[in-house]
Design a protein around this motif. Structure first.
Motif, mmCIF file in Angstrom:
data_model
loop_
_atom_site.group_PDB
_atom_site.id
_atom_site.type_symbol
_atom_site.label_atom_id
_atom_site.label_comp_id
_atom_site.label_asym_id
_atom_site.label_seq_id
_atom_site.Cartn_x
_atom_site.Cartn_y
_atom_site.Cartn_z
ATOM 1 N N GLU A 1 55.856 57.339 26.587
ATOM 2 C CA GLU A 1 57.084 56.854 26.528
ATOM 3 C C GLU A 1 57.865 56.164 27.932
ATOM 4 N N LEU A 2 58.995 55.565 27.721
ATOM 5 C CA LEU A 2 59.662 55.251 28.905
ATOM 6 C C LEU A 2 60.394 56.561 29.287
ATOM 7 N N PRO A 3 60.641 56.864 30.600
ATOM 8 C CA PRO A 3 61.783 58.078 30.984
ATOM 9 C C PRO A 3 63.049 57.621 30.318
ATOM 10 N N GLY A 4 63.899 58.776 30.102
ATOM 11 C CA GLY A 4 65.070 58.475 29.675
ATOM 12 C C GLY A 4 65.777 59.740 29.111
ATOM 13 N N GLY A 5 67.007 59.598 28.686
ATOM 14 C CA GLY A 5 67.635 60.675 27.963
ATOM 15 C C GLY A 5 68.918 60.503 27.543
ATOM 16 N N VAL A 6 69.846 61.465 27.014
ATOM 17 C CA VAL A 6 71.122 61.181 26.566
ATOM 18 C C VAL A 6 72.077 61.109 27.521
ATOM 19 N N MET A 7 73.257 60.428 26.976
ATOM 20 C CA MET A 7 74.588 60.341 27.627
ATOM 21 C C MET A 7 75.442 61.641 27.447
ATOM 22 N N ASP A 8 75.583 62.306 28.410
ATOM 23 C CA ASP A 8 76.768 63.609 28.360
ATOM 24 C C ASP A 8 77.983 62.922 27.844
ATOM 25 N N PRO A 9 78.669 63.837 26.963
ATOM 26 C CA PRO A 9 79.992 63.576 26.833
ATOM 27 C C PRO A 9 80.870 63.053 27.718
ATOM 28 N N GLY A 10 81.337 61.974 27.601
ATOM 29 C CA GLY A 10 82.113 61.510 28.667
ATOM 30 C C GLY A 10 81.821 60.529 29.615
ATOM 31 N N GLU A 11 80.429 60.624 29.681
ATOM 32 C CA GLU A 11 79.673 59.488 30.711
ATOM 33 C C GLU A 11 79.753 58.197 30.097
ATOM 34 N N THR A 12 80.156 57.126 30.968
ATOM 35 C CA THR A 12 80.060 55.947 30.779
ATOM 36 C C THR A 12 79.217 54.909 31.653
ATOM 37 N N ASP A 13 78.733 55.509 32.768
ATOM 38 C CA ASP A 13 78.023 54.680 33.682
ATOM 39 C C ASP A 13 76.545 54.784 33.287
ATOM 40 N N LEU A 14 76.315 53.614 32.769
ATOM 41 C CA LEU A 14 74.914 53.515 32.160
ATOM 42 C C LEU A 14 73.730 53.603 33.323
ATOM 43 N N LEU A 15 74.117 52.890 34.402
ATOM 44 C CA LEU A 15 73.238 52.875 35.577
ATOM 45 C C LEU A 15 73.136 54.314 36.257
ATOM 46 N N ALA A 16 74.319 55.145 36.291
ATOM 47 C CA ALA A 16 74.117 56.309 36.919
ATOM 48 C C ALA A 16 73.156 57.307 36.005
ATOM 49 N N VAL A 17 73.376 57.215 34.764
ATOM 50 C CA VAL A 17 72.585 58.018 33.654
ATOM 51 C C VAL A 17 71.214 57.651 33.802
ATOM 52 N N ALA A 18 70.834 56.546 33.943
ATOM 53 C CA ALA A 18 69.433 56.057 34.009
ATOM 54 C C ALA A 18 68.874 56.363 35.554
ATOM 55 N N ALA A 19 69.737 56.453 36.502
ATOM 56 C CA ALA A 19 68.978 56.998 37.622
ATOM 57 C C ALA A 19 68.700 58.408 37.821
ATOM 58 N N ARG A 20 69.892 59.043 37.171
ATOM 59 C CA ARG A 20 69.477 60.638 36.907
ATOM 60 C C ARG A 20 68.179 60.851 36.162
ATOM 61 N N GLU A 21 68.061 60.277 35.097
ATOM 62 C CA GLU A 21 67.014 60.658 33.873
ATOM 63 C C GLU A 21 65.583 60.366 34.679
ATOM 64 N N LEU A 22 65.797 59.161 35.493
ATOM 65 C CA LEU A 22 64.390 58.621 36.135
ATOM 66 C C LEU A 22 63.832 59.750 37.289
ATOM 67 N N ARG A 23 64.840 60.031 37.905
ATOM 68 C CA ARG A 23 64.798 61.097 38.940
ATOM 69 C C ARG A 23 64.437 62.406 38.266
ATOM 70 N N GLU A 24 64.951 62.959 37.296
ATOM 71 C CA GLU A 24 64.704 64.132 36.694
ATOM 72 C C GLU A 24 63.369 64.068 36.211
ATOM 73 N N GLU A 25 63.034 63.165 35.563
ATOM 74 C CA GLU A 25 61.787 63.397 34.728
ATOM 75 C C GLU A 25 60.590 62.803 35.565
ATOM 76 N N THR A 26 60.557 61.997 36.593
ATOM 77 C CA THR A 26 59.641 61.485 37.135
ATOM 78 C C THR A 26 59.567 61.497 38.461
ATOM 79 N N GLY A 27 60.649 61.934 39.466
ATOM 80 C CA GLY A 27 60.842 61.752 40.612
ATOM 81 C C GLY A 27 61.019 60.638 41.331
ATOM 82 N N TYR A 28 61.091 59.510 40.500
ATOM 83 C CA TYR A 28 61.335 58.327 41.241
ATOM 84 C C TYR A 28 62.572 57.826 41.520
#
Length: 209
Positions: free
Chosen positions: A89-116
């Motif tokens: 699959e593609l790396p990714g994950g859910v947006m937590d309640p109150g989160e609105t910054d898509l790019l910040a969530v994408a950066a976090r999920e990419l880093r957490e799951e892959t290290g990149y």
């Protein structure tokens, strides 16, 4: 060749007709932090009754098409219990309640799951996984200019990071090698214009990161 002359042309006025259902009553059959099942009693635009109609409420998801300098796609392989098997699959994950910054969530999920870490993040699309049943949205982000680092997945995530050449990723998406239907579409969208990588695409066997 022209279309079927016996069928009416699809016009803009046709697309603008309001066929929305009216919700008479809503009850929750299930509600927890991961999923809510809502039962709506509905009336269609033509007056027909649909009751109950079940809607699944999930948080919004963000997924990332991440490409390294060689044009390889960063994918993750993990066990999926509903499928009872492993899924690429593609790396990714859910947006937590109150989160609105898509790019910040994408950066976090990419880093957490892959290290990149991607130095360039671009929002490509916001879609519905299943407009008939799912109320949430799925956001697609492309990441380039990757720098490798250490992954920090959740305790329940047992993830292999796999680097797949662009052409091979497309072949897998079109041949069933990627079983998650939503990720097939997202991957093809992310790579549709060349995937943000300069020069010819790479081919060959894929490798662990």
């Amino acid at each position: 060749m022209h279309g079927d002359p016996t069928r009416p042309e699809f016009t803009e006025s046709e697309t603008m007709r309001d066929r929305s259902w009216t919700v008479q009553r809503s009850l929750y059959a299930l509600r927890d932090r991961w999923i809510s099942v809502r039962a709506d009693d509905c009336t269609t635009a033509s007056g027909a009754t649909v009751a109950p109609y079940y809607v699944l409420e999930f948080p919004d998801f963000v997924h990332v098409v991440a490409l390294d300098e060689a044009g390889r796609v960063v994918l993750v392989r993990q066990y999926r219990h509903g499928h009872r098997g492993h899924s690429l699959e593609l790396p990714g994950g859910v947006m937590d309640p109150g989160e609105t910054d898509l790019l910040a969530v994408a950066a976090r999920e990419l880093r957490e799951e892959t290290g990149y870490v991607g130095t360039s993040l671009t929002h490509l699309a916001t879609l519905s996984v299943d407009p008939a049943r799912y109320a949430n949205r799925l956001h697609l982000v492309r990441a380039t200019g990757l720098a490798a680092g250490s992954a920090s997945p959740e305790p329940t995530e047992d993830i292999d990071v796999v680097l797949v050449p662009r052409d091979e990723a497309i072949r897998m998406a079109l041949s069933g090698g990627i079983v998650n239907a939503a990720h097939v579409g997202l991957l093809l969208i992310g790579l549709a214009d060349g995937g943000g990588v300069e020069g010819p695409s790479q081919s060959g066997a894929f490798a662990r990161a």
